[in-house]
Design a protein around this motif. Sequence first.
Motif, short mmCIF file in Angstrom:
data_model
loop_
_atom_site.label_atom_id
_atom_site.label_comp_id
_atom_site.label_asym_id
_atom_site.label_seq_id
_atom_site.Cartn_x
_atom_site.Cartn_y
_atom_site.Cartn_z
N SER A 276 2.40 34.81 -63.08
CA SER A 276 1.79 33.40 -63.94
C SER A 276 2.96 33.11 -64.95
CB SER A 276 0.46 33.64 -64.21
OG SER A 276 0.72 35.03 -65.21
N SER B 257 -2.86 34.04 -69.05
CA SER B 257 -4.15 33.55 -69.81
C SER B 257 -4.33 34.93 -70.83
CB SER B 257 -5.27 33.44 -68.79
OG SER B 257 -4.91 32.65 -67.69
N CYS C 14 3.60 30.82 -68.92
CA CYS C 14 3.20 30.09 -69.96
C CYS C 14 4.28 29.32 -70.67
CB CYS C 14 2.31 30.71 -71.01
SG CYS C 14 3.10 31.74 -72.15
N MET D 180 -5.59 27.04 -63.98
CA MET D 180 -4.09 26.97 -64.29
C MET D 180 -3.71 25.99 -63.00
SD MET D 180 -3.51 30.65 -65.64
CE MET D 180 -2.21 30.94 -64.37
N ARG E 165 1.02 32.36 -57.07
CA ARG E 165 -0.44 32.93 -57.28
C ARG E 165 -0.51 34.02 -56.23
NH1 ARG E 165 -5.86 32.53 -55.88
NH2 ARG E 165 -7.10 32.31 -57.60
N PRO F 255 -5.25 36.09 -65.18
CA PRO F 255 -3.70 36.35 -65.05
C PRO F 255 -3.15 36.65 -66.40
CG PRO F 255 -4.81 34.01 -64.38
CD PRO F 255 -5.75 34.95 -64.85
N ARG G 198 -5.12 37.74 -60.58
CA ARG G 198 -5.47 36.52 -60.13
C ARG G 198 -6.56 36.18 -60.81
NH1 ARG G 198 -3.38 37.88 -54.71
NH2 ARG G 198 -5.33 38.35 -53.96
N TRP H 154 0.75 28.78 -62.40
CA TRP H 154 1.02 29.70 -61.42
C TRP H 154 2.48 29.57 -60.86
CZ3 TRP H 154 -1.38 34.00 -61.06
CH2 TRP H 154 -2.94 34.14 -61.24
#
Length: 204
Positions: A88, A56, A90, A1, A83, A53, A50, A80
């Motif tokens: 995180s 994900s 999207c 990522m 991080r 995440p 981590r 991220w």
Amino acid sequence: MRIVTANELQDWLSQGEVLEKDSHGVKVVRLADGRILKIFRSRRHPLIARLRPDASRFSENASRLQSLGIQTPQVLELGWIERKKAISACIYQPLEGQPLDKLFRDSRPQFDALLPQLAGYIHDLHQRGIYFRSLHLGNVLHTPDGGFGLIDFLDLRFKGRPLGRMLVRRNFRHLHSYLQRRKVPLFPWNELLAAYELASKRSS
């Protein structure tokens, strides 16, 4: 990522429309181009988060739901925000449709007419072994094709077999608690349960 830079995040926030936030900060933003930015502040231990995440996990759930023929937003990018703190994010193409909580408020006759179909949809999720703890009216959309779709499905598990009665009851308890917390008036609860039971008998 990839790492989202501070300038990039600031541009997204300043040019977009904040749709959801809480005491920890912004959670959902509609970007200028219509895509959605969703930010995850994990409640898990940062080391574990981590390694896998939340962004994900959200993307993986979307892909698996889609493989089962269940409509979801299309995840386009993961990144991220921070991080070290396991924050995180999207970006996804939103799923077209109307949230059922809005339909319930603004068009009650239409919602009531959809109730048997909604019960059948929930039953189908359960038969596919999908335990969606956050199943509530704001997380289910009525889509333009006349069906339904799911959003905000990070808190979802695939059991690999139809849910047993205990998990079915627990899932409905979560929905009932949501309705009580939101003080949703005159929700046709008994009618929903009766329609679900009818869907169960039809599939047996």
